[in-house]
Design an enzyme around this catalytic site. Structure first.
Site, PDB file in Angstrom:
ATOM      1  N   SER A 242      14.465  48.543   0.304  1.00  0.00           N
ATOM      2  CA  SER A 242      15.453  48.855   1.261  1.00  0.00           C
ATOM      3  C   SER A 242      14.681  50.213   1.905  1.00  0.00           C
ATOM      4  O   SER A 242      13.551  50.803   1.331  1.00  0.00           O
ATOM      5  CB  SER A 242      16.644  49.514   0.690  1.00  0.00           C
ATOM      6  OG  SER A 242      16.588  50.487  -0.297  1.00  0.00           O
ATOM      7  N   GLY A 246      12.674  53.095   0.027  1.00  0.00           N
ATOM      8  CA  GLY A 246      11.308  53.138   0.457  1.00  0.00           C
ATOM      9  C   GLY A 246      10.859  54.586   1.044  1.00  0.00           C
ATOM     10  O   GLY A 246       9.591  55.127   0.529  1.00  0.00           O
ATOM     11  N   GLU A 265       6.988  47.827   2.791  1.00  0.00           N
ATOM     12  CA  GLU A 265       7.925  47.209   3.666  1.00  0.00           C
ATOM     13  C   GLU A 265       9.565  47.247   3.460  1.00  0.00           C
ATOM     14  O   GLU A 265       9.987  47.182   2.499  1.00  0.00           O
ATOM     15  CB  GLU A 265       7.514  45.820   3.368  1.00  0.00           C
ATOM     16  CG  GLU A 265       8.274  44.686   4.450  1.00  0.00           C
ATOM     17  CD  GLU A 265       8.376  43.508   3.655  1.00  0.00           C
ATOM     18  OE1 GLU A 265       9.414  42.906   3.711  1.00  0.00           O
ATOM     19  OE2 GLU A 265       7.251  42.956   3.118  1.00  0.00           O
ATOM     20  N   CYS A 302      13.017  39.079   4.333  1.00  0.00           N
ATOM     21  CA  CYS A 302      12.743  40.250   5.031  1.00  0.00           C
ATOM     22  C   CYS A 302      12.445  40.011   6.610  1.00  0.00           C
ATOM     23  O   CYS A 302      12.591  40.590   7.583  1.00  0.00           O
ATOM     24  CB  CYS A 302      11.655  41.182   4.785  1.00  0.00           C
ATOM     25  SG  CYS A 302      10.258  40.022   4.117  1.00  0.00           S
TER      26      CYS A 302
END
Length: 524
Positions: A242, A246, A265, A302
């Site tokens: 998330s 992150g 990411e 994602c």
């Protein structure tokens, strides 16, 4: 293989005393067998110390030794057999075919990086021979190669328990680069993580490598995760998850006395542009393919298509009508964890209750822990004025943005955050428009594709799985494909070193037989 719930450190296993972690069956909400012990600060310190001690001898191994090691890891994972798939199914709710395919991708990544090592191009060897007679100044002998950064922290992802986890792309590329790895397992699939971690540990021993090359830790809270990124011996980290988590870890990485690269990411809604000619000619045909991409894996990718952009009119109305019919028949999908299901429900509710956003369709209701598909529509002016409509809703939800004309469509596109992917659906009559859009699309995403959807990330040499912030924390990199190895390397230049001191890849005789750039010319 019997699960023990232990940490994997120094070539062995030990109980963690930092709190208990229990995997949950997302389809029932019930606890699964085996309790996993979280790491303590002492466990973390030892794992990092061992990784630092292993770095020197491991980076000194030849590319062939590391290639054989990666291939051994792949074989050890395959040797686990069906036990790995059964445990992963129980912990994630993902179906068997998906997990069997993901296992194939995981071992395929490892073997791909073995091939990358043997190729030698990753070293980027360059030689500028001395020119002692050059005027007005002589040129020294200069030679360059890439070297590994040091021990790397890797965080397992919730939605890919194999391919983006313990032995996934981050671990494979770091090990290929010559970096020991300390993995923090995802708490949603600790059993899957232990099974794969033991396979990696067995490969380390089988190849005669220092045991500190690999460690697996569990974290019952967030302290070990933050401590891992903050440890002075860790020189880079890879993360998939998330935006909130992150950014928190990125702040730790940047706030250290010695900041380190943190490759996160985090968030992407992966816009899909429906250009006018394609929408008019085959909007009804695009609709089922879009819904299939939206609902694949309950939307927990994602690269899920969370946003559609098109010019308003009867063609878009027809597309939405066709799409609504398909969405309404879509079965609910099993969410990976109770937390992800709750967050998805909250994200859908936020869309439902936003002024100016209208519901187009909902999918079928589901059982425990399942999320149903949702499609919404909004005009471009409202979208531009409502920042939270760009927030990722992790699941099978998407928002259609209606632009009144091409100018407003371009305005929406310019306002978008960074993305992993942008898809363009076009016909030949849209070619000039697509050509005009391409420079902007390149600035918005790491991958631009035509007449498809971002779901399905090919593991290869030309793949980029990255993009401008907040899709990733570093838009210059990719977490998938052979270029991922460069995240964990840095260049070193050698000036006037005697041949006997030069690494083999830079010696005159080119004993490794690799591609090199000599005096500016690529020598095959």
């Amino acid at each position: 293989m019997t699960l023990t719930g232990e940490l994997l450190i120094d070539g062995g296993a030990r109980a963690g005393g930092g709190g208990a972690i229990t995997a949950i069956d997302p389809s029932t909400g019930g606890a699964l067998p085996v309790s996993f012990g979280g790491a303590t600060p002492a466990d973390l310190d030892e794992a990092c110390a061992l990784a630092a001690a292993a770095f020197g001898p491991y980076r000194a191994t030849s590319p062939e030794v590391r290639a054989a090691f990666l291939e051994t890891v792949a074989s050890k994972i395959e040797a686990i057999g069906d036990e790995l798939i059964v445990r992963a199914m129980a912990e994630t709710g993902l179906p068997r075919p998906r997990l069997e395919g993901e296992r194939g991708r995981t071992v395929g990544q490892l073997r791909m990086f073995a091939g990358v090592l043997r190729d030698g191009g990753w070293l980027e060897a360059r030689i500028d021979p001395a020119q002692p007679d050059r005027k007005p100044m002589a040129r020294p002998d200069l030679r360059l190669r890439n070297v590994p950064l040091g021990p790397v922290a890797v965080f397992g992802a919730s939605n890919f328990p194999l391919a983006f986890s313990v032995a996934g792309g981050d671990t494979a590329s770091a090990l290929a680069a010559g970096c020991p790895v300390v993995v923090k397992a995802h708490p949603a699939h600790p059993g899957t993580s232990e099974l794969v971690g033991r396979a990696v540990q067995e490969a380390v021993a089988a190849c005669g490598l220092p045991p500190g090359v690999f460690a697996l830790l569990h974290d019952a809270g967030i302290a070990i995760s933050q401590g891992l990124v903050g440890d002075r011996r860790i020189k880079a980290a890879g993360f998939t998850g998330s935006r909130r988590a992150g950014l928190a870890l990125l702040a730790v990485a940047q706030g250290r006395p010695e900041p380190i690269p943190f490759y996160a990411e985090m968030s992407s809604i992966n816009p899909v542009l429906l250009l006018p000619a394609a929408l008019k000619a085959r909007g009804a045909a695009i609709a089922p393919d879009f819904v299939a991409a939206l609902t694949q894996g309950a939307g927990q990718f994602c690269t899920n298509p969370g946003l559609l952009l098109a010019i308003d009119g009867p063609e878009l109305d027809a597309f939405l009508a066709a799409t609504a019919e398909v969405v309404a028949k879509a079965p609910a999908g099993q969410m990976l964890t109770p937390g992800i299901c709750k967050a998805y429900t909250g994200g859908v509710h936020a869309l439902e209750t936003t002024d100016g956003v209208s519901q187009v369709a909902h999918g079928l209701d589901g059982g425990h822990g399942q999320g149903r598909a949702a499609l919404f529509s909004v005009d471009a002016a409202t979208f531009l004025a409502t920042p939270h409509l760009q927030d990722e809703v992790f699941g099978a939800a998407s928002l259609v943005v209606r632009a009144k004309d091409l100018a407003q469509l371009l305005e929406v596109l310019a306002a978008l955050e960074g993305q992993l992917t942008v898809a363009v659906h076009m016909d030949e009559a849209d070619m000039d428009l697509a050509r005009a859009l391409l420079p902007t699309l390149e600035l918005k995403a790491g991958r631009v594709l035509v007449n498809g959807f971002g779901t399905g990330v090919e593991v290869g040499h030309a793949m980029v799985h990255g993009g401008p912030f907040p899709a990733t924390s570093d838009s210059r990199t990719t977490s998938v494909g052979s270029l991922a190895i460069h995240r964990f390397l840095r260049p070193v230049s050698y000036q006037n070193l005697p041949q006997a001191l030069l690494p083999p890849e830079l010696q005159d005789g080119n004993p490794l037989g690799i591609v090199r750039r000599v005096d500016g010319t690529l020598k095959l």
